[in-house]
Design a protein around this motif. Sequence first.
Motif, mmCIF file in Angstrom:
data_model
loop_
_atom_site.group_PDB
_atom_site.id
_atom_site.type_symbol
_atom_site.label_atom_id
_atom_site.label_comp_id
_atom_site.label_asym_id
_atom_site.label_seq_id
_atom_site.Cartn_x
_atom_site.Cartn_y
_atom_site.Cartn_z
ATOM 1 N N HIS A 304 5.545 -24.237 35.826
ATOM 2 C CA HIS A 304 5.362 -24.338 37.278
ATOM 3 C C HIS A 304 4.711 -25.677 37.639
ATOM 4 O O HIS A 304 5.140 -26.354 38.579
ATOM 5 C CB HIS A 304 4.495 -23.186 37.797
ATOM 6 N N GLU A 305 3.684 -26.047 36.874
ATOM 7 C CA GLU A 305 2.985 -27.306 37.142
ATOM 8 C C GLU A 305 3.910 -28.496 36.902
ATOM 9 O O GLU A 305 3.929 -29.454 37.699
ATOM 10 C CB GLU A 305 1.740 -27.403 36.258
ATOM 11 N N LEU A 306 4.700 -28.433 35.837
ATOM 12 C CA LEU A 306 5.587 -29.543 35.520
ATOM 13 C C LEU A 306 6.716 -29.655 36.544
ATOM 14 O O LEU A 306 7.085 -30.768 36.959
ATOM 15 C CB LEU A 306 6.159 -29.352 34.114
ATOM 16 N N ALA A 307 7.259 -28.514 36.973
ATOM 17 C CA ALA A 307 8.305 -28.542 38.000
ATOM 18 C C ALA A 307 7.760 -29.095 39.308
ATOM 19 O O ALA A 307 8.436 -29.870 40.004
ATOM 20 C CB ALA A 307 8.871 -27.141 38.211
ATOM 21 N N GLY A 308 6.543 -28.711 39.653
ATOM 22 C CA GLY A 308 5.924 -29.244 40.868
ATOM 23 C C GLY A 308 5.730 -30.746 40.790
ATOM 24 O O GLY A 308 6.015 -31.473 41.762
ATOM 25 N N TYR A 309 5.275 -31.214 39.645
ATOM 26 C CA TYR A 309 5.087 -32.653 39.463
ATOM 27 C C TYR A 309 6.432 -33.372 39.524
ATOM 28 O O TYR A 309 6.554 -34.437 40.153
ATOM 29 C CB TYR A 309 4.404 -32.914 38.121
ATOM 30 N N MET A 334 12.736 -26.118 36.099
ATOM 31 C CA MET A 334 13.931 -26.962 36.142
ATOM 32 C C MET A 334 14.086 -27.544 37.537
ATOM 33 O O MET A 334 13.603 -26.971 38.521
ATOM 34 C CB MET A 334 15.183 -26.173 35.758
ATOM 35 N N VAL A 335 14.740 -28.695 37.603
ATOM 36 C CA VAL A 335 15.056 -29.326 38.881
ATOM 37 C C VAL A 335 16.520 -29.758 38.826
ATOM 38 O O VAL A 335 16.905 -30.570 37.983
ATOM 39 C CB VAL A 335 14.155 -30.535 39.176
ATOM 40 N N THR A 336 17.325 -29.195 39.709
ATOM 41 C CA THR A 336 18.739 -29.542 39.807
ATOM 42 C C THR A 336 18.908 -30.451 41.009
ATOM 43 O O THR A 336 18.355 -30.196 42.082
ATOM 44 C CB THR A 336 19.585 -28.274 39.946
ATOM 45 N N PHE A 337 19.693 -31.526 40.834
ATOM 46 C CA PHE A 337 19.692 -32.573 41.851
ATOM 47 C C PHE A 337 21.004 -33.345 41.845
ATOM 48 O O PHE A 337 21.810 -33.248 40.914
ATOM 49 C CB PHE A 337 18.530 -33.551 41.597
ATOM 50 N N THR A 387 6.269 -33.082 28.986
ATOM 51 C CA THR A 387 5.014 -33.563 29.552
ATOM 52 C C THR A 387 5.280 -34.304 30.853
ATOM 53 O O THR A 387 6.434 -34.579 31.204
ATOM 54 C CB THR A 387 4.329 -34.535 28.573
ATOM 55 N N GLU A 388 4.215 -34.652 31.549
ATOM 56 C CA GLU A 388 4.353 -35.471 32.753
ATOM 57 C C GLU A 388 4.946 -36.835 32.421
ATOM 58 O O GLU A 388 5.669 -37.419 33.239
ATOM 59 C CB GLU A 388 2.996 -35.621 33.445
ATOM 60 N N GLU A 389 4.651 -37.334 31.226
ATOM 61 C CA GLU A 389 5.235 -38.620 30.807
ATOM 62 C C GLU A 389 6.759 -38.525 30.717
ATOM 63 O O GLU A 389 7.470 -39.481 31.044
ATOM 64 C CB GLU A 389 4.651 -39.049 29.458
ATOM 65 N N ASP A 390 7.269 -37.365 30.306
ATOM 66 C CA ASP A 390 8.716 -37.163 30.278
ATOM 67 C C ASP A 390 9.297 -37.238 31.683
ATOM 68 O O ASP A 390 10.366 -37.813 31.907
ATOM 69 C CB ASP A 390 9.057 -35.804 29.663
ATOM 70 N N VAL A 391 8.593 -36.633 32.625
ATOM 71 C CA VAL A 391 9.037 -36.688 34.027
ATOM 72 C C VAL A 391 9.031 -38.129 34.525
ATOM 73 O O VAL A 391 9.966 -38.573 35.205
ATOM 74 C CB VAL A 391 8.150 -35.791 34.912
ATOM 75 N N ASP A 392 7.991 -38.869 34.188
ATOM 76 C CA ASP A 392 7.924 -40.271 34.607
ATOM 77 C C ASP A 392 9.090 -41.068 34.030
ATOM 78 O O ASP A 392 9.681 -41.926 34.721
ATOM 79 C CB ASP A 392 6.589 -40.889 34.164
ATOM 80 N N ARG A 393 9.443 -40.796 32.769
ATOM 81 C CA ARG A 393 10.602 -41.461 32.164
ATOM 82 C C ARG A 393 11.886 -41.100 32.911
ATOM 83 O O ARG A 393 12.761 -41.948 33.126
ATOM 84 C CB ARG A 393 10.733 -41.048 30.698
#
Length: 409
Positions: A304-309, A334-337, A387-393
């Motif tokens: 939930h936290e990672l999806a929100g970020y 998950m985020v579909t876009f 991780t959040e770093e994965d999201v940043d990538r």
Amino acid sequence: MLNKEIRKHFPILDQEINGHPLVYLDSAATSQKPQQVIDALSNYYSLDNSNVHRGVHTLGNRATEGYENARDKVRAFINAKSTEEVIFMRGTTTALNMVAQSYGRANVGEGDEIVITYMEHHSNIIPWQQLAKEKGAVLKYVNLEEDGTLSLEKVREVITERTKIVSIMYVSNVLGTMNPIKEITEIAHSHGAVMVVDGAQAAPHLKIDVQLLDCDFLAFSGHKMCGPTGIGVLYGKKELLNNMEPVEFGGEMIDFVGLYDSTWKELPWKFEGGTPIIAGAIGLGAAIDFLEEIGMDNIERHEHELAGYAMKRMSEIEGLSIYGPLDPGKRAGMVTFNLNDVHPHDVATVLDMHGIAVRAGHHCAQPLMKWLEVSSTARASFYIYNTEEDVDRLVDGLRIAKEYFNDVY
């Protein structure tokens, strides 16, 4: 957030793709496997490889013990009353087909209704389409709200006294929507219908209690929850399974075979014809041990936290559309876009060139794509090792893709 040390349990993540460290964001398709699951498979084949139930020698006894211990781990994982209610199958698809072919054929007749939703995976659409055609039944759909959630009011409008089966996914593999299964089950039961739950995207990510949900059937796959491919589970209430006929016949599931008639073993083995998926079950048991050590509540909170970020960061990109609930508390990890008018396959290709693995296509959900008025989407799905770093990538990669295709177009 979960401890980043969890990544070290997954050897596949320690590599570079196209000269970049791998960022794996395709766990909704299949999750990666921790070393202890890999070791469990290796140990079975190296030390205990034998068929189960039939032999009296030491290897056969050890293999049988490992196989049946895995069944009990599944029972505890979903809080089933008994191991008799846990059937090992090839995966969610096979399990849903078994319910349609066994329970459905015996209990659905002409004019009866089967209720599903527009968000279902093809595996939870086609078996019911085929059953409806065979029996002259009516397949009905619950429409979605604008944000891709289900309204209980609309569920009540669609389910009637003619409804025999309601089959709905617990978590959408596209929208990430977490559906109110307990409440929908209550509605189905109030009309005398059985409740079938596609748990493929739920079992890896949140704690499931089949007694609390009161669902009649639950199907899920091992490969999405750190286990091997080719192993899945059908949970069914004992009283229903006892009254159902097998759909596969042969060795292992029989009690007595005569020249012109045969009888079946008791539950759960009457539904497990042929040599069962022994290594897969043992691997699934090891995966459950691994997930339980982390804690399903911790996994759900992390996602939930990672999806929100991710939604917050991805929303910074102009021209990027996100599908499904915008409230991270209402969706899985998950985020579909879609990115402007760029085809999702092109976006996924650019991301792959930077070591980032996402899924692109219709995600085996073409009716939902039609409802969304798109042909396909891209999907980033997260798990315990992200991780959040994965999201940043991911966000950096999307910016690169946007710039590239802006120049091209």
